[in-house]
Design a protein around this motif. Sequence first.
Motif, PDB file in Angstrom:
ATOM      1  N   GLY A  70      -2.749  -4.413   5.982  1.00 19.68           N
ATOM      2  CA  GLY A  70      -3.644  -3.870   7.000  1.00 19.68           C
ATOM      3  C   GLY A  70      -3.726  -4.686   8.278  1.00 19.68           C
ATOM      4  N   CYS A  71      -2.639  -5.370   8.643  1.00 20.93           N
ATOM      5  CA  CYS A  71      -2.653  -6.198   9.862  1.00 20.93           C
ATOM      6  C   CYS A  71      -2.053  -5.425  11.038  1.00 20.93           C
ATOM      7  CB  CYS A  71      -1.881  -7.492   9.629  1.00 20.93           C
ATOM      8  SG  CYS A  71      -2.610  -8.561   8.360  1.00 20.93           S
ATOM      9  N   GLU A  72      -2.504  -5.786  12.239  1.00 21.04           N
ATOM     10  CA  GLU A  72      -2.038  -5.092  13.434  1.00 21.04           C
ATOM     11  C   GLU A  72      -1.863  -6.082  14.581  1.00 21.04           C
ATOM     12  OE1 GLU A  72      -3.350  -1.305  16.293  1.00 21.04           O
ATOM     13  OE2 GLU A  72      -4.446  -1.762  14.444  1.00 21.04           O
ATOM     14  N   ASP A  73      -0.746  -5.946  15.294  1.00 22.86           N
ATOM     15  CA  ASP A  73      -0.448  -6.809  16.449  1.00 22.86           C
ATOM     16  C   ASP A  73      -0.520  -8.286  16.060  1.00 22.86           C
ATOM     17  OD1 ASP A  73      -0.137  -4.654  18.341  1.00 22.86           O
ATOM     18  OD2 ASP A  73      -2.314  -4.408  18.254  1.00 22.86           O
ATOM     19  N   ILE A  74       0.208  -8.654  15.008  1.00 24.33           N
ATOM     20  CA  ILE A  74       0.184 -10.044  14.543  1.00 24.33           C
ATOM     21  C   ILE A  74       1.571 -10.660  14.617  1.00 24.33           C
ATOM     22  CG2 ILE A  74      -1.733  -9.625  12.966  1.00 24.33           C
ATOM     23  CD1 ILE A  74       0.454  -9.851  10.682  1.00 24.33           C
TER      24      ILE A  74
END
Length: 310
Positions: free
Chosen positions: A73-77
Amino acid sequence: MAAVLGQTKAEPKPAEEGFDFYGHLNQEETQQRLKSYLPQKNQNATFFCSKKDATELIAKDSVDSKNTLFVFGCEDIDLTVEARLTKILIQGCKNAKITLRGPILTNVVELWSCDNVTLNIEESLVATLQLDLVNKIDVCFSRKKLMFKIIHAGVEDMTLTFGDSDDKLLSSFSQLKVKHTDIRKDITQWIVHRDSNNELLEERLMRLPNGFPATKKEIEDWETNKEIMESKTEDHLRELIKIAPKTDLGGGVRIKTIKHEGDLPPQPKTKAQLKKAARKEAEAKAAAAKAAEAAAASVPAKNTGKGKAG
């Protein structure tokens, strides 16, 4: 959104605003759901969840090597993993750059339900990279020989490159669908691997009778080798039990039987066997002589004297 990086034994935390993994589950419930992907019930895991707009490092020795790492569930990492881990699972990430530098004990990385991911594999041996239902992914191995196989299903816009080679492979489900109209996005699997000439190949994945994944050529080779081994086994058995040649069998099998021990070919004996046989023979002769002596002693002596006249 909340960030979770910890062991499975962490204390449960209440749900937070915007924390939406699986139908508004809280962190503890989400971790329990993710743990269902582990092959062993009590296997340890480390969770890296719901990071956004961040650059992160999972440093060497910061995590137990027996753990499986979940990136979820990670975003822009921009995530770099240097820790020694058992396995890496990546799900539900968007616009993510993930760099793997640490050893992976099972040599397995799985990534699914992601959108726009760059996966850099730097000196980490990944024997199996599995990709499912991914929209746009760039995979780069630092060296070509570190790539053994990529198994993918339902992947759109995949690019495979290498740091030490100009070789490149482009693949997309929509393009494969044009050539193979019977395939399904959620089921049909493909395998990318290197052939004997180190060239990249993408083939439809098939299964051996034991369920092991293989290419069409590998299955054909397996069937050929199976026939050869069966033929050799049959010839060997025919030699052992003296079965007549196939041309003389007709509709049945004729077996040459051996009725007497004398029909058997002479068998070589070791020195120990010869000594044992000689000892048994000597014991048998001694027993026979002793029996004869005992029999002679039991017979009464014959009376040859004359009786007196009356």
